[in-house]
Design a protein around this motif. Structure first.
Motif, PDB file in Angstrom:
ATOM      1  N   ASP A 130       0.831  -1.203   0.000  1.00 49.83           N
ATOM      2  CA  ASP A 130       0.000   0.000   0.000  1.00 49.83           C
ATOM      3  C   ASP A 130       0.866   1.254   0.000  1.00 49.83           C
ATOM      4  O   ASP A 130       0.566   2.241  -0.688  1.00 49.83           O
ATOM      5  CB  ASP A 130      -0.922   0.015   1.217  1.00 49.83           C
ATOM      6  CG  ASP A 130      -2.075  -0.968   1.088  1.00 49.83           C
ATOM      7  OD1 ASP A 130      -2.464  -1.290  -0.057  1.00 49.83           O
ATOM      8  OD2 ASP A 130      -2.578  -1.428   2.125  1.00 49.83           O
ATOM      9  N   ALA A 131       1.949   1.230   0.780  1.00 46.35           N
ATOM     10  CA  ALA A 131       2.827   2.401   0.858  1.00 46.35           C
ATOM     11  C   ALA A 131       3.486   2.680  -0.479  1.00 46.35           C
ATOM     12  O   ALA A 131       3.567   3.841  -0.919  1.00 46.35           O
ATOM     13  CB  ALA A 131       3.883   2.182   1.941  1.00 46.35           C
ATOM     14  N   LEU A 132       3.939   1.636  -1.154  1.00 41.16           N
ATOM     15  CA  LEU A 132       4.596   1.837  -2.444  1.00 41.16           C
ATOM     16  C   LEU A 132       3.597   2.341  -3.478  1.00 41.16           C
ATOM     17  O   LEU A 132       3.918   3.244  -4.270  1.00 41.16           O
ATOM     18  CB  LEU A 132       5.241   0.535  -2.921  1.00 41.16           C
ATOM     19  CG  LEU A 132       5.943   0.617  -4.285  1.00 41.16           C
ATOM     20  CD1 LEU A 132       7.057   1.660  -4.257  1.00 41.16           C
ATOM     21  CD2 LEU A 132       6.501  -0.743  -4.689  1.00 41.16           C
ATOM     22  N   PHE A 133       2.394   1.780  -3.487  1.00 44.32           N
ATOM     23  CA  PHE A 133       1.389   2.243  -4.447  1.00 44.32           C
ATOM     24  C   PHE A 133       1.096   3.724  -4.236  1.00 44.32           C
ATOM     25  O   PHE A 133       0.991   4.498  -5.204  1.00 44.32           O
ATOM     26  CB  PHE A 133       0.109   1.416  -4.315  1.00 44.32           C
ATOM     27  CG  PHE A 133      -0.884   1.684  -5.400  1.00 44.32           C
ATOM     28  CD1 PHE A 133      -0.824   1.004  -6.598  1.00 44.32           C
ATOM     29  CD2 PHE A 133      -1.884   2.631  -5.221  1.00 44.32           C
ATOM     30  CE1 PHE A 133      -1.737   1.261  -7.618  1.00 44.32           C
ATOM     31  CE2 PHE A 133      -2.803   2.894  -6.223  1.00 44.32           C
ATOM     32  CZ  PHE A 133      -2.734   2.206  -7.429  1.00 44.32           C
ATOM     33  N   SER A 134       0.960   4.141  -2.980  1.00 45.51           N
ATOM     34  CA  SER A 134       0.715   5.560  -2.692  1.00 45.51           C
ATOM     35  C   SER A 134       1.881   6.431  -3.141  1.00 45.51           C
ATOM     36  O   SER A 134       1.685   7.538  -3.651  1.00 45.51           O
ATOM     37  CB  SER A 134       0.465   5.752  -1.189  1.00 45.51           C
ATOM     38  OG  SER A 134      -0.704   5.077  -0.777  1.00 45.51           O
ATOM     39  N   ALA A 135       3.111   5.923  -2.966  1.00 43.68           N
ATOM     40  CA  ALA A 135       4.289   6.690  -3.378  1.00 43.68           C
ATOM     41  C   ALA A 135       4.325   6.871  -4.888  1.00 43.68           C
ATOM     42  O   ALA A 135       4.625   7.953  -5.399  1.00 43.68           O
ATOM     43  CB  ALA A 135       5.559   5.990  -2.895  1.00 43.68           C
ATOM     44  N   LEU A 136       4.021   5.807  -5.631  1.00 40.31           N
ATOM     45  CA  LEU A 136       4.076   5.869  -7.090  1.00 40.31           C
ATOM     46  C   LEU A 136       3.003   6.777  -7.660  1.00 40.31           C
ATOM     47  O   LEU A 136       3.206   7.427  -8.695  1.00 40.31           O
ATOM     48  CB  LEU A 136       3.929   4.463  -7.686  1.00 40.31           C
ATOM     49  CG  LEU A 136       5.030   3.456  -7.356  1.00 40.31           C
ATOM     50  CD1 LEU A 136       4.690   2.099  -7.965  1.00 40.31           C
ATOM     51  CD2 LEU A 136       6.388   3.927  -7.841  1.00 40.31           C
ATOM     52  N   THR A 137       1.846   6.818  -7.010  1.00 40.84           N
ATOM     53  CA  THR A 137       0.732   7.614  -7.511  1.00 40.84           C
ATOM     54  C   THR A 137       0.645   8.982  -6.850  1.00 40.84           C
ATOM     55  O   THR A 137      -0.222   9.782  -7.199  1.00 40.84           O
ATOM     56  CB  THR A 137      -0.608   6.875  -7.300  1.00 40.84           C
ATOM     57  OG1 THR A 137      -0.755   6.544  -5.910  1.00 40.84           O
ATOM     58  CG2 THR A 137      -0.636   5.590  -8.114  1.00 40.84           C
ATOM     59  N   GLY A 138       1.546   9.252  -5.907  1.00 41.00           N
ATOM     60  CA  GLY A 138       1.578  10.539  -5.237  1.00 41.00           C
ATOM     61  C   GLY A 138       2.718  11.392  -5.769  1.00 41.00           C
ATOM     62  O   GLY A 138       2.726  11.825  -6.922  1.00 41.00           O
ATOM     63  N   ALA A 139       3.697  11.634  -4.913  1.00 39.02           N
ATOM     64  CA  ALA A 139       4.834  12.460  -5.325  1.00 39.02           C
ATOM     65  C   ALA A 139       5.604  11.832  -6.483  1.00 39.02           C
ATOM     66  O   ALA A 139       6.282  12.537  -7.242  1.00 39.02           O
ATOM     67  CB  ALA A 139       5.768  12.692  -4.131  1.00 39.02           C
ATOM     68  N   GLY A 140       5.486  10.507  -6.621  1.00 42.52           N
ATOM     69  CA  GLY A 140       6.191   9.837  -7.708  1.00 42.52           C
ATOM     70  C   GLY A 140       5.652  10.133  -9.089  1.00 42.52           C
ATOM     71  O   GLY A 140       6.206   9.685 -10.096  1.00 42.52           O
ATOM     72  N   ARG A 141       4.559  10.911  -9.182  1.00 43.87           N
ATOM     73  CA  ARG A 141       3.972  11.229 -10.483  1.00 43.87           C
ATOM     74  C   ARG A 141       4.826  12.176 -11.317  1.00 43.87           C
ATOM     75  O   ARG A 141       4.449  12.517 -12.440  1.00 43.87           O
ATOM     76  CB  ARG A 141       2.581  11.836 -10.295  1.00 43.87           C
ATOM     77  CG  ARG A 141       1.515  10.825  -9.897  1.00 43.87           C
ATOM     78  CD  ARG A 141       0.158  11.493  -9.749  1.00 43.87           C
ATOM     79  NE  ARG A 141       0.134  12.405  -8.630  1.00 43.87           N
ATOM     80  CZ  ARG A 141      -0.374  13.639  -8.683  1.00 43.87           C
ATOM     81  NH1 ARG A 141      -0.867  14.103  -9.803  1.00 43.87           N
ATOM     82  NH2 ARG A 141      -0.377  14.402  -7.613  1.00 43.87           N
TER      83      ARG A 141
END
Length: 288
Positions: A130-141
């Motif tokens: 869940d943490a990685l998915f949030s990172a990729l779709t958050g600041a990782g955009r």
């Protein structure tokens, strides 16, 4: 040679040399304990006025990368999230005409990959997917995630720690997303399933979705594996099963079948190529 280059080019080359040294085992000293506070103050001030100098942004991004290289992943996560988040939303103008990359000499893809890697390394295993998915779709955009697990491994310079235990949870997280998933999330799932199940997994996803992108990924993998008989069967099945909505892929799959037939020395290779051309003439152009 560094002395002959303009500052932007020189700093980009220095970054590349540092990444090379890190892959060979070199580690910088950890940054100051005050880095997180400094970055938060800097970004808060930039948000208030809506502007920051790109050179200062570069400096803080480099300090965050240094923290990641030094193994201080908590600091790297905190500072990179603080710095990348306003860039994804356009809250801070760095003076660029179009893309932020025009004015920053630091690679935003490298920053995003190190941020995602820091999230991966600092999250408890049960919460990591869940943490990685949030990172990729958050600041990782700020970057394009073709194969995020591969990008994380490149940032870390090796295999993901606990990768075998993480992969099933990551696949399950992406599968939960599928009813409302876009092309990006589907691509991430194909990467994970390919690592877990190989060709059989890609075939399973392709057959269940019947989508052109999934079928193409399966066919491409058969070609990389070098078994042209398997590739021929995959291309022919893909051409026969692609959905009506994705029917414009059919000509490409028939063309792949013709290539496989030629590599196998089959007499019907020319006939298959003619079928591919005729299908292509009947379809409208589409973006690849």
């Amino acid at each position: 040679m560094l002395e002959t280059l303009d500052e932007r080019t020189r700093r980009t080359l220095e970054d590349a040399l540092v990444r090379r040294a890190a892959r060979a085992g070199w580690r910088p000293a950890a940054p100051s304990q005050q880095l997180i506070n400094e970055v938060q103050s800097f970004v808060a001030a930039a948000r208030r006025v809506g502007h920051a100098e790109p050179g200062e942004y570069d400096d803080y991004l480099r300090a965050s990368i240094k923290a990641a290289m030094a193994g201080d992943h908590e600091t790297a996560k905190a500072t990179l999230e603080t710095l990348l988040d306003p860039l994804t939303d356009g809250d801070i103008d760095l003076g660029q005409d179009e893309m932020v990359d025009e004015v920053l000499s630091v690679s935003l893809h490298d920053c995003a990959a190190r941020y995602a890697a820091a999230v991966y390394l600092t999250a408890p295993l049960p919460d990591r997917a869940d943490a990685l998915f949030s990172a990729l779709t958050g600041a990782g955009r700020v970057t394009y995630w073709g194969e995020p697990l591969g990008a994380l491994e490149q940032a870390l310079g090796g295999a993901l720690p606990d990768g075998d235990r993480f992969l099933p949870a990551w696949i399950a997280r992406l599968e939960r997303e599928q009813p409302r998933a876009g092309e990006e999330s589907e691509r991430w799932l194909r990467e994970a399933v390919a690592r877990s199940e190989g060709l059989a997994g890609l075939a399973r996803l392709a057959r269940s979705s019947r989508r052109g992108e999934a079928l193409q990924a399966w066919c491409d993998a058969t070609v990389v594996a070098g078994d042209w008989a398997v590739a021929l069967a995959a291309y022919e099945e893909a051409a026969a099963t692609v959905t009506a909505a994705d029917k414009f892929w059919r000509g490409d799959f028939l063309d792949g079948a013709a290539l496989a037939a030629r590599e196998l020395g089959r007499k019907d290779a020319t006939r298959k190529l003619e079928a591919a051309w005729l299908t292509g003439l009947r379809r409208s152009p589409r973006r690849r």
